[in-house]
Design an enzyme around this catalytic site. Structure first.
Site: not given
Ligand code: BES
Ligand code: ZN
Length: 641
Positions: A177, A336, A339, A420
């Site tokens: 992603q 996660e 999702h 977010y």
């Molecule tokens: N899908 C995302 C990570 C991501 C977002 C990768 C956009 C590339 C582009 C993942 O689910 C995420 O949000 N990770 C967060 C977790 C947190 C919000 C609990 C992180 O990595 O910090």
């Molecule tokens: Zn996420």
């Protein structure tokens, strides 16, 4: 940024959409398009203007990939992934070309089923997109591509044994992603297109291979001390969700359908931290319907993984930095897991609507946390999230276009708090107005009715108006369109309960007034409360106050990486020399961008003192970071003009 090629494609899509819209309603239009593709069970394509993905070269309304069959070798010596991709294609009658996304892929040949070479051209490179590969398929509807991944493929990180916990074997991990998978898989890399996939992957003994699909059983021995792993995803997924990891990893079951992979020296700590996972899956199902993917496994990666977590289907990828020993940072896992509904089941059609993935997931995450850990912890985590929105709005202003949930094309990026946290607060606000029961029923039907399909902001708005909002008076109170399309924060926002942090905010005021510190209170606080305290105390501290704070609360030795990060950031912002070796060790260990980038940014803001330290540390730590992290930090350390 945008090439002539792109704008032509966009215009064409808009024209097709407009023409179609005048005669048939959206639903039947999709059905017709699917039927016209002449293939059974192909997910519909959205043709409205707001659904267009500007970051793909593909023209899925003409020809699209429906299935990817990979046969790959992992070559650790040359840091290369190569082999064959066989693509199944659904195309409009008469279509004789397909366009794939590439970012540096090295294509050796393209052939049809009979082995005849198919001509292809590699188009001009566009920054942030890579280059199109246009293949003259004629009437072929299955093609084979022999290829190698791009040199230094941005999705892939190859770790030397020293970069792993065990220290003996190399490791490979991928991050797709949003648009990185086109550096190692030749397909159409857009979240609006769904594909099933299968893979045969060979790796040297004794490494194990996992992917974001279910395992086809035990690996099979192959010549040269290698083993072949078979994996498959039989549900159509967006291609950014294809992921791979290989290393000296072992599996530990957590429950009947949950488990964790990690290096042997990490597996016990990982399994302890993740012990609530099986119950989280059950809680998520109680909230919003069946978990549709079969197993829910996770892999705890080496600390260079650039994100906290990545929702790769059936195999969430996790940073080890969430392991605190007390399960205090497992909101990440709830996120996660969530999702699996918001993102993997219902997917943003393009990245301007990533709040549909991340905001809805952050809301859902908090509901799981409430179910598993109780309302107090959920409320505290929600209050931290609200503070993130406030901080961002204070920084960029209430008018900044990037503070709208639906991100305008070309808006300056404003960080993750909008997509977010504002996204989550939108849904919390709707919930507070219509009541939990009605809200939950609505969200559940949203997932059910859009399962395995792409979605846009406009579709969600329309769906809320049709299936949730009772009358005009309620519509007025909800301010739905303002939430989605306007910058800033609507005045109906359901603010967090101030009681969530009453005690810790009082303690922070006490510290601010006369540097009063209460170790016993600190020891009794949750991690969210400690994070709040570290965020609320004054930003300006001196060479007496900093060591007093550090030793009273034992901050430099913290085993909680969220707290350690906040402390290091505060210490560096005050040019506190004794924190530098701790920051250096942290930055050499951890490649998670959320921690690494702000620490370098803080150093760069500290004049020559900090810039010298930043450059020295980065020269040493950069080779250990994934391209996602170096991409951001390189820009931060560039001499400013
Ligand atoms: N899908 C995302 C990570 C991501 C977002 C990768 C956009 C590339 C582009 C993942 O689910 C995420 O949000 N990770 C967060 C977790 C947190 C919000 C609990 C992180 O990595 O910090
Ligand atoms: Zn996420």
């Amino acid at each position: 940024m945008r090439s002539a090629h792109r704008s032509t494609a966009a215009v064409l899509t808009i024209l097709l959409a407009t023409a179609a819209c005048t005669t048939v309603p959206a639903g039947s239009q999709n059905a017709m398009q699917t039927a016209a593709m002449g293939e059974a069970m192909v997910a519909p394509i959205l043709t409205s203007a707001d659904a267009v993905d500007e970051l793909t070269f593909a023209q899925p309304q003409i020809a699209r990939v429906t299935h990817v069959n990979l046969d790959l070798d992992l070559d650790f010596a040359n840091r290369n992934v190569g082999g064959t991709a066989v693509l199944d294609i659904a195309a409009r009658p008469g279509a004789d070309e397909i366009i794939l996304d590439s970012d540096g892929l090295r294509i050796a040949s393209v052939t049809d089923n009979a082995g005849n070479a198919l001509p292809f051209t590699v188009g001009e490179r566009v920054d942030g997109m890579g280059e199109p590969i246009t293949i003259a398929i004629g009437d072929a509807r299955q093609i084979a591509i022999r290829y190698d991944a791009a040199m230094d493929a941005g999705a892939l990180q190859w770790l030397s044994p020293e970069q792993t916990a065990g220290g003996e074997h190399p490791f490979l991990l991928s991050q797709g992603q949003p648009t990185l998978n086109r550096t190692w898989i030749p397909t159409q890399d857009s979240p609006s297109i769904r594909q099933t996939w299968e893979a045969r992957v060979s790796a040297p003994e004794p490494l194990n291979v996992v992917m974001s699909g279910l395992s086809g059983g035990e690996p099979v021995d192959a010549p040269g001390n290698r083993r072949i792993f078979t994996l498959a995803m039989d549900k159509p997924v967006a291609p950014y969700l294809i992921a791979i990891a290989a290393g000296d990893i072992e599996f530990r079951a957590l429950g009947p359908r949950t488990g964790v992979w990690a290096e042997p020296v990490v597996i016990d700590r990982a399994a302890y931290e993740l012990a609530d996972t099986e119950r989280m899956v059950a809680a998520a199902e109680d909230l919003y319907g069946p978990y549709r993917w079969g197993r829910y496994d996770m892999i705890v990666l080496p600390p260079s993984f650039p994100y906290g977590g990545m929702e790769n289907p059936v195999m969430t990828f996790l940073t080890p930095t969430f392991i605190a020993g007390d399960r205090s940072l497992t909101g990440l896992v709830a996120h996660e897991l969530a999702h699996s509904w918001s993102g993997n089941l219902v997917t943003n059609a393009n990245w301007t609507d990533s709040w549909l993935n991340e905001g809805v997931t952050s809301y859902f995450e908090n509901r799981i946390v409430e179910q598993i850990y109780g309302k107090e912890r959920a409320d505290q985590e929600a209050a931290l999230s609200f503070a993130a929105i406030e901080n961002t709005l204070a920084e960029v202003g209430m008018e900044a276009p990037g503070t709208a949930l639906h991100q305008p094309v070309n808006a300056d990026p404003v960080g993750s708090a909008i997509v977010y946290d504002k996204g989550a607060y939108f849904l919390r606000t709707v919930e507070s107005i219509v009541g939990r029961e009605r809200f939950d029923a609505w969200l559940r039907q949203w997932f059910d009715n859009h399962a395995f399909q792409p979605a846009t902001s406009a579709m969600l708005l329309e769906d809320m108006r049709r299936n949730l909002v009772r009358d005009e008076a309620e519509a007025q109170r909800l301010q739905l369109a303002e939430w989605i399309y306007e910058p800033g924060l609507p005045d109906n926002v359901a603010r967090p309960d101030p009681a969530a942090f009453a005690e810790v905010d009082a303690a922070a005021r006490g510290y601010t007034a006369d540097r009063r510190l209460d170790r016993d209170a600190w020891a009794s606080w949750s991690s969210a409360e400690r994070q709040r305290f570290l965020a609320e105390i004054p930003r300006d501290l001196d060479a007496v106050q900093l060591p007093a704070l550090d030793s009273a609360l034992d901050l430099s030795a913290s085993g909680n990486n969220e707290e350690l990060f906040l402390w290091l950031d505060l210490a560096l912002a005050n040019r506190y020399e004794p924190a530098v070796p701790f920051a250096e060790r942290f930055l050499a260990q951890v490649g998670r961008r959320k921690f690494v980038a702000p620490l370098f940014e803080t150093l760069m803001e500290q004049g020559e003192w900090g810039r010298t330290i930043a450059r020295r540390i980065y020269a040493e730590t950069r080779p250990g970071y994934h391209s996602v992290t170096t991409g951001t930090v390189d820009a931060l350390l560039q001499p400013r003009s």
